[in-house]
Design a protein around this motif. Structure first.
Motif, mmCIF file in Angstrom:
data_model
loop_
_atom_site.group_PDB
_atom_site.id
_atom_site.type_symbol
_atom_site.label_atom_id
_atom_site.label_comp_id
_atom_site.label_asym_id
_atom_site.label_seq_id
_atom_site.Cartn_x
_atom_site.Cartn_y
_atom_site.Cartn_z
ATOM 1 N N LEU A 1 -40.127 54.388 -19.303
ATOM 2 C CA LEU A 1 -39.140 55.924 -19.578
ATOM 3 C C LEU A 1 -40.097 56.439 -20.131
ATOM 4 N N LEU A 2 -40.084 57.809 -19.686
ATOM 5 C CA LEU A 2 -40.781 58.438 -19.615
ATOM 6 C C LEU A 2 -39.792 60.080 -20.537
ATOM 7 N N ARG A 3 -39.844 60.366 -21.613
ATOM 8 C CA ARG A 3 -38.935 61.097 -22.091
ATOM 9 C C ARG A 3 -38.993 62.797 -22.833
ATOM 10 N N ASN A 4 -38.565 63.401 -22.659
ATOM 11 C CA ASN A 4 -39.540 65.075 -23.679
ATOM 12 C C ASN A 4 -39.622 65.502 -25.061
ATOM 13 N N ARG A 5 -39.936 65.177 -26.001
ATOM 14 C CA ARG A 5 -39.978 65.468 -27.253
ATOM 15 C C ARG A 5 -40.178 67.220 -27.426
ATOM 16 N N GLU A 6 -39.997 67.338 -28.912
ATOM 17 C CA GLU A 6 -39.948 69.141 -28.716
ATOM 18 C C GLU A 6 -41.510 69.472 -27.482
ATOM 19 N N ALA A 7 -42.580 68.961 -28.371
ATOM 20 C CA ALA A 7 -44.295 69.174 -28.289
ATOM 21 C C ALA A 7 -44.656 68.064 -27.119
ATOM 22 N N THR A 8 -43.683 67.351 -27.125
ATOM 23 C CA THR A 8 -45.057 66.285 -26.395
ATOM 24 C C THR A 8 -44.058 65.002 -25.540
ATOM 25 N N THR A 9 -44.350 64.273 -24.985
ATOM 26 C CA THR A 9 -43.501 63.522 -23.980
ATOM 27 C C THR A 9 -43.713 61.349 -25.044
ATOM 28 N N VAL A 10 -42.704 61.151 -25.203
ATOM 29 C CA VAL A 10 -42.856 59.949 -25.430
ATOM 30 C C VAL A 10 -42.512 58.777 -24.319
ATOM 31 N N CYS A 11 -43.387 57.522 -24.059
ATOM 32 C CA CYS A 11 -43.121 56.534 -23.157
ATOM 33 C C CYS A 11 -42.642 55.218 -23.883
ATOM 34 N N GLU A 12 -42.513 54.505 -23.482
ATOM 35 C CA GLU A 12 -41.712 53.281 -23.788
ATOM 36 C C GLU A 12 -41.591 51.797 -22.984
ATOM 37 N N GLN A 13 -41.688 51.168 -22.499
ATOM 38 C CA GLN A 13 -41.541 50.041 -21.608
ATOM 39 C C GLN A 13 -39.725 49.543 -21.685
ATOM 40 N N ILE A 14 -39.395 49.803 -20.693
ATOM 41 C CA ILE A 14 -38.225 49.153 -20.635
ATOM 42 C C ILE A 14 -37.792 47.963 -20.752
ATOM 43 N N ALA A 15 -38.641 47.664 -19.315
ATOM 44 C CA ALA A 15 -38.046 45.874 -19.011
ATOM 45 C C ALA A 15 -40.269 45.707 -18.630
ATOM 46 N N ALA A 16 -40.003 44.850 -19.086
ATOM 47 C CA ALA A 16 -41.980 44.107 -18.658
ATOM 48 C C ALA A 16 -41.919 43.394 -16.896
ATOM 49 N N ALA A 17 -42.978 43.227 -16.515
ATOM 50 C CA ALA A 17 -43.024 42.817 -15.290
ATOM 51 C C ALA A 17 -41.749 41.284 -15.256
ATOM 52 N N ALA A 18 -42.429 40.530 -16.053
ATOM 53 C CA ALA A 18 -41.616 38.899 -15.658
ATOM 54 C C ALA A 18 -40.115 39.092 -15.870
ATOM 55 N N ASP A 19 -39.612 40.609 -16.683
ATOM 56 C CA ASP A 19 -37.929 40.505 -17.315
ATOM 57 C C ASP A 19 -36.983 41.029 -15.865
ATOM 58 N N TRP A 20 -37.954 41.951 -14.617
ATOM 59 C CA TRP A 20 -37.185 41.533 -13.791
ATOM 60 C C TRP A 20 -38.195 41.683 -12.432
ATOM 61 N N PRO A 21 -38.493 41.077 -12.029
ATOM 62 C CA PRO A 21 -39.855 40.736 -10.952
ATOM 63 C C PRO A 21 -39.141 41.588 -9.707
ATOM 64 N N LEU A 22 -39.454 43.229 -9.971
ATOM 65 C CA LEU A 22 -39.055 43.670 -8.629
ATOM 66 C C LEU A 22 -40.282 43.509 -7.747
ATOM 67 N N GLN A 23 -40.394 43.669 -5.969
ATOM 68 C CA GLN A 23 -41.115 43.769 -5.293
ATOM 69 C C GLN A 23 -41.353 45.683 -4.949
ATOM 70 N N ILE A 24 -42.776 45.496 -4.405
ATOM 71 C CA ILE A 24 -42.866 47.077 -3.888
ATOM 72 C C ILE A 24 -43.331 47.180 -2.703
ATOM 73 N N VAL A 25 -43.194 47.896 -1.281
ATOM 74 C CA VAL A 25 -44.124 47.542 -0.259
ATOM 75 C C VAL A 25 -44.294 48.813 -0.168
ATOM 76 N N VAL A 26 -45.111 49.226 0.233
ATOM 77 C CA VAL A 26 -45.906 50.511 0.676
ATOM 78 C C VAL A 26 -45.893 50.811 1.798
ATOM 79 N N ALA A 27 -45.590 51.713 2.623
ATOM 80 C CA ALA A 27 -45.937 52.226 3.789
ATOM 81 C C ALA A 27 -46.918 53.184 4.204
ATOM 82 N N VAL A 28 -48.533 53.150 4.071
ATOM 83 C CA VAL A 28 -49.081 53.759 4.439
ATOM 84 C C VAL A 28 -48.992 54.523 5.343
ATOM 85 N N THR A 29 -48.736 55.768 5.667
ATOM 86 C CA THR A 29 -48.431 56.759 7.037
ATOM 87 C C THR A 29 -49.692 57.826 7.646
#
Length: 323
Positions: free
Chosen positions: A149-177
């Motif tokens: 998650l990336l959220r805006n703050r006044e003069a910056t942005t702040v990132c935090e990990q919402i779930a580690a890779a092992a927490d919800w092992p989604l898979q991504i299939v990329v179709a290169v066109t």
């Protein structure tokens, strides 16, 4: 004074498009993204006093625009270390560069990680993210792993990990066109959209609700809810692009064919949804058991040049035995 880092690109499910402050490369909106562990950037940074100026080789080629952005990040690292030594930067991707697969995000995440390592710096994660953001607004997301998650703050942005890779092992299939770089970079495209799209203001105003909905879906591991908001947010962003003057039409006929096919698969009970960044490549996000079927179906579509598979990945890190 040399280090090598590895980072992975990321794909935003709730996206950002546009800047709120251009000088600091601050995004207009927050974002929610997945880090693609199956695609990698490897970057070496060598500080060498025999050099007259920074040299940057991206996939073996020099690019003045890239060099300027890289030097801006390195200048901040050099300032932190109290040195002025020029650097040789060599970066390679194992996936198409500049083609809508977030190579700039992984590239600048790897750059600041390797640069800080070469200088012996141990910077707070927030400072490293601020430096990486100067090169690419989405680079801070590639410093972390899993779902970010990336959220805006006044003069910056702040990132935090919402779930580690092992927490919800989604898979991504990329179709290169397409395999070549896109004609209009994201930076130029964003500026055009801000200036000319009649839908840009609504995109920014409605974004916080999308981000909150996506965040709840991830925390609840609610795949259907995540699918609904990700596809909605993706198409909303591309509506802004299409109404930009001149229009930003990144899609190919194969891109559109993939979107239709993914929706058909989901109607048939396959847990999959699509998202597309500023480019022609389609990312199909699946529950683990569906990835084989999705890859096979997309790979058979006319105009799909290549299918890439990726699990969620970890954040940027130094490579051991860099020499």
């Amino acid at each position: 004074m040399r280090a090598v880092a590895i980072a992975h690109p990321n794909v935003a499910l709730v996206k950002y498009w546009g800047k709120r402050v251009r000088a600091g490369n601050l995004p207009a909106t927050g974002s929610l993204s997945l880090v693609l562990g199956g695609l990698s950037t490897e970057t070496s940074v060598t500080f060498d006093p025999s050099l007259r100026h920074d040299r940057v080789l991206l996939d073996g080629r020099e690019d003045p625009e890239t060099t300027a952005r890289v030097s801006a990040c390195l200048d901040l690292l050099r300032q932190e270390a109290g040195v002025s030594t020029p650097a040789l930067v060599e970066s390679r991707n194992d996936f198409p560069t500049g083609a809508g697969l977030a190579s700039s995000a992984s590239g600048f995440a790897a750059l600041v990680t390797a640069g800080a390592g070469a200088l012996g710096l141990h910077l707070p994660a927030q400072r490293l993210a601020e430096i990486a953001r100067l090169g690419s607004g989405s680079a801070p997301r590639s410093l972390l792993g899993g779902v970010v998650l990336l959220r805006n703050r006044e003069a910056t942005t702040v990132c935090e990990q919402i779930a580690a890779a092992a927490d919800w092992p989604l898979q991504i299939v990329v179709a290169v066109t397409t395999s070549g770089p896109k004609a209009i970079s994201s930076r130029i495209g964003m500026a055009r959209s801000e200036q000319t799209s009649p839908f840009y203001a609504a995109w920014v105003e409605t974004h916080a609700a999308d981000l909150d909905t996506g965040l709840v879906a991830v925390r609840n591991r609610d795949f259907p809810a995540l699918a609904a908001i990700a596809e909605h947010n993706c198409l909303k962003m591309h509506a802004v692009m299409l109404t930009t003057r001149p229009p930003l039409l990144y899609w190919t006929p194969a891109t559109l064919a993939c979107l239709h096919k993914i929706q058909e698969l989901r109607q048939d009970g396959v847990p999959v949804f699509f998202t597309v960044d500023a480019g022609p490549q389609v990312k199909a996000v699946c529950l683990p058991g569906a990835a084989d079927d999705v890859a096979a179906v997309l790979g058979r579509l006319p105009g799909v040049l290549q299918v890439l598979r990726s699990p969620l990945g970890e954040g940027a890190r130094l490579r051991a035995n860099a020499d």
